[in-house]
Design a protein around this motif. Structure first.
Motif, short mmCIF file in Angstrom:
data_model
loop_
_atom_site.label_atom_id
_atom_site.label_comp_id
_atom_site.label_asym_id
_atom_site.label_seq_id
_atom_site.Cartn_x
_atom_site.Cartn_y
_atom_site.Cartn_z
N THR A 127 0.80 -1.22 0.00
CA THR A 127 0.00 0.00 0.00
C THR A 127 0.83 1.27 0.00
O THR A 127 0.52 2.23 -0.70
CB THR A 127 -0.93 0.02 1.25
OG1 THR A 127 -1.67 -1.20 1.29
CG2 THR A 127 -1.89 1.19 1.20
N ILE A 128 1.90 1.29 0.77
CA ILE A 128 2.69 2.51 0.94
C ILE A 128 3.86 2.51 -0.04
O ILE A 128 4.75 1.66 0.04
CB ILE A 128 3.21 2.66 2.38
CG1 ILE A 128 2.03 2.79 3.35
CG2 ILE A 128 4.16 3.85 2.51
CD1 ILE A 128 2.43 2.84 4.82
N ILE A 129 3.85 3.48 -0.94
CA ILE A 129 4.96 3.64 -1.88
C ILE A 129 6.18 4.06 -1.06
O ILE A 129 6.10 4.98 -0.25
CB ILE A 129 4.63 4.69 -2.96
CG1 ILE A 129 3.47 4.19 -3.82
CG2 ILE A 129 5.85 5.01 -3.80
CD1 ILE A 129 2.88 5.24 -4.73
N GLY A 130 7.27 3.37 -1.22
CA GLY A 130 8.48 3.69 -0.47
C GLY A 130 8.65 2.88 0.80
O GLY A 130 9.68 2.96 1.45
N TRP A 131 7.62 2.10 1.19
CA TRP A 131 7.72 1.30 2.41
C TRP A 131 8.89 0.32 2.34
O TRP A 131 9.68 0.21 3.28
CB TRP A 131 6.41 0.54 2.66
CG TRP A 131 6.44 -0.34 3.88
CD1 TRP A 131 6.54 -1.71 3.90
CD2 TRP A 131 6.40 0.06 5.25
NE1 TRP A 131 6.55 -2.17 5.20
CE2 TRP A 131 6.46 -1.10 6.05
CE3 TRP A 131 6.31 1.31 5.89
CZ2 TRP A 131 6.44 -1.06 7.44
CZ3 TRP A 131 6.28 1.34 7.27
CH2 TRP A 131 6.35 0.18 8.03
N ASP A 132 9.02 -0.38 1.22
CA ASP A 132 10.10 -1.36 1.08
C ASP A 132 11.47 -0.70 1.16
O ASP A 132 12.42 -1.27 1.70
CB ASP A 132 9.95 -2.15 -0.23
CG ASP A 132 8.75 -3.09 -0.20
OD1 ASP A 132 8.26 -3.40 0.91
OD2 ASP A 132 8.29 -3.50 -1.28
N THR A 133 11.59 0.52 0.64
CA THR A 133 12.85 1.26 0.72
C THR A 133 13.18 1.58 2.18
O THR A 133 14.32 1.41 2.62
CB THR A 133 12.77 2.56 -0.11
OG1 THR A 133 12.43 2.20 -1.45
CG2 THR A 133 14.07 3.32 -0.09
N ILE A 134 12.17 2.02 2.93
CA ILE A 134 12.36 2.31 4.35
C ILE A 134 12.80 1.05 5.08
O ILE A 134 13.77 1.05 5.84
CB ILE A 134 11.06 2.91 4.97
CG1 ILE A 134 10.82 4.32 4.42
CG2 ILE A 134 11.12 2.91 6.50
CD1 ILE A 134 9.47 4.93 4.80
N VAL A 135 12.10 -0.05 4.84
CA VAL A 135 12.42 -1.32 5.50
C VAL A 135 13.84 -1.77 5.14
O VAL A 135 14.60 -2.20 6.01
CB VAL A 135 11.38 -2.40 5.13
CG1 VAL A 135 11.83 -3.78 5.60
CG2 VAL A 135 10.02 -2.05 5.73
N ASN A 136 14.22 -1.64 3.87
CA ASN A 136 15.57 -2.03 3.46
C ASN A 136 16.64 -1.19 4.15
O ASN A 136 17.69 -1.71 4.53
CB ASN A 136 15.73 -1.96 1.94
CG ASN A 136 15.01 -3.11 1.25
OD1 ASN A 136 14.84 -4.18 1.82
ND2 ASN A 136 14.58 -2.88 0.03
N LYS A 137 16.37 0.10 4.34
CA LYS A 137 17.34 0.96 5.04
C LYS A 137 17.45 0.55 6.50
O LYS A 137 18.55 0.56 7.07
CB LYS A 137 16.92 2.43 4.94
CG LYS A 137 17.15 3.03 3.57
CD LYS A 137 16.71 4.49 3.54
CE LYS A 137 16.88 5.09 2.16
NZ LYS A 137 16.38 6.48 2.11
N ILE A 138 16.33 0.18 7.12
CA ILE A 138 16.35 -0.28 8.51
C ILE A 138 17.18 -1.56 8.61
O ILE A 138 18.01 -1.71 9.51
CB ILE A 138 14.90 -0.52 9.03
CG1 ILE A 138 14.17 0.82 9.14
CG2 ILE A 138 14.92 -1.24 10.37
CD1 ILE A 138 12.67 0.69 9.37
N ILE A 139 16.97 -2.48 7.67
CA ILE A 139 17.70 -3.75 7.68
C ILE A 139 19.20 -3.51 7.48
O ILE A 139 20.03 -4.10 8.18
CB ILE A 139 17.15 -4.71 6.60
CG1 ILE A 139 15.73 -5.13 6.97
CG2 ILE A 139 18.05 -5.93 6.42
CD1 ILE A 139 14.97 -5.79 5.84
N GLN A 140 19.55 -2.62 6.55
CA GLN A 140 20.96 -2.31 6.32
C GLN A 140 21.61 -1.76 7.59
O GLN A 140 22.71 -2.16 7.96
CB GLN A 140 21.11 -1.29 5.19
CG GLN A 140 20.92 -1.88 3.82
CD GLN A 140 21.00 -0.82 2.73
OE1 GLN A 140 20.76 0.37 2.97
NE2 GLN A 140 21.31 -1.24 1.53
N LYS A 141 20.92 -0.83 8.25
CA LYS A 141 21.44 -0.24 9.48
C LYS A 141 21.61 -1.32 10.55
O LYS A 141 22.63 -1.38 11.24
CB LYS A 141 20.52 0.87 10.00
CG LYS A 141 21.03 1.55 11.25
CD LYS A 141 20.10 2.69 11.68
CE LYS A 141 20.66 3.45 12.85
NZ LYS A 141 20.16 3.03 14.13
N ALA A 142 20.63 -2.21 10.68
CA ALA A 142 20.70 -3.28 11.67
C ALA A 142 21.87 -4.22 11.39
O ALA A 142 22.57 -4.65 12.31
CB ALA A 142 19.39 -4.05 11.71
#
Length: 189
Positions: free
Chosen positions: A116-131
């Motif tokens: 539903t949210i455009i850009g959600w996957d990008t946000i999640v990927n950035k969180i995963i990279q940081k983790a």
């Protein structure tokens, strides 16, 4: 919800409608000390955001000894990501070290946000990279430093965790016996 919103906004932009949608997909979960958020042998089906408390990721080695892999505290997501994404049984446990309060997304709701949210996957990927970077930063010194240095580094990097978790978990995380850790603590006072 404000903590989750502030956390997500570090990784991308979300408008008010999107934030409201995210909020509508969370459910508050209270975990008692030593309860499991997810268990080895079961497929992880939720993503949590820690509002209060500390969780740890642990497993049993080939000798049957419990090994603490890492800790998660306030304002961090907690999920066995690899197994969650692949929809396969986990090999590790995610356990509450203290009483915990989390905001939890079910798999269905997490996937709905992705669709539903455009850009959600990008946000999640950035969180995963940081983790992943944080995880490497945490683990790398554990291989090359002596036990005292590892403990001092742990205190420096995780001051908010050190006094809130049992010594046995810290010892396991550092790869030393609890007796060794007690000696180290005594010697640095």
């Amino acid at each position: 919800m404000k903590e989750l919103t502030d956390f997500l906004l570090q990784f991308g932009n979300l408008n008010t409608q999107q934030i409201d949608l995210i909020g509508s997909k969370t459910e508050e979960l209270l975990l008692k000390k030593e309860a499991y958020f997810s268990e080895a042998g079961k497929i992880p089906n939720q993503v949590g955001f820690i509002l209060e408390g500390i969780l740890r990721v642990c497993y049993y080695d080939n000798k049957g000894e419990e090994v603490t892999k890492y800790f998660g505290d306030e304002n961090h997501l907690i999920v066995d990501w690899h197994h969650f994404e692949a929809k396969i049984p986990a090999s590790e446990y995610v356990q509450a070290v203290t009483e915990c309060k989390l905001l939890v997304f079910s798999r269905k709701d997490w996937e709905e946000l992705s669709n539903t949210i455009i850009g959600w996957d990008t946000i999640v990927n950035k969180i995963i990279q940081k983790a992943l970077i944080e995880k490497l930063d945490r683990r790398s010194p554990l291989v090359s430093e002596d036990a005292t240095t590892r403990y001092l580094t742990f205190l420096e990097k995780f001051p908010s965790i050190a006094n809130r978790v049992p010594l046995s978990y810290i010892a396991s995380y550092l790869g030393v016996t609890q007796q060794s850790l007690s000696r180290i603590r005594k010697n640095i006072r």
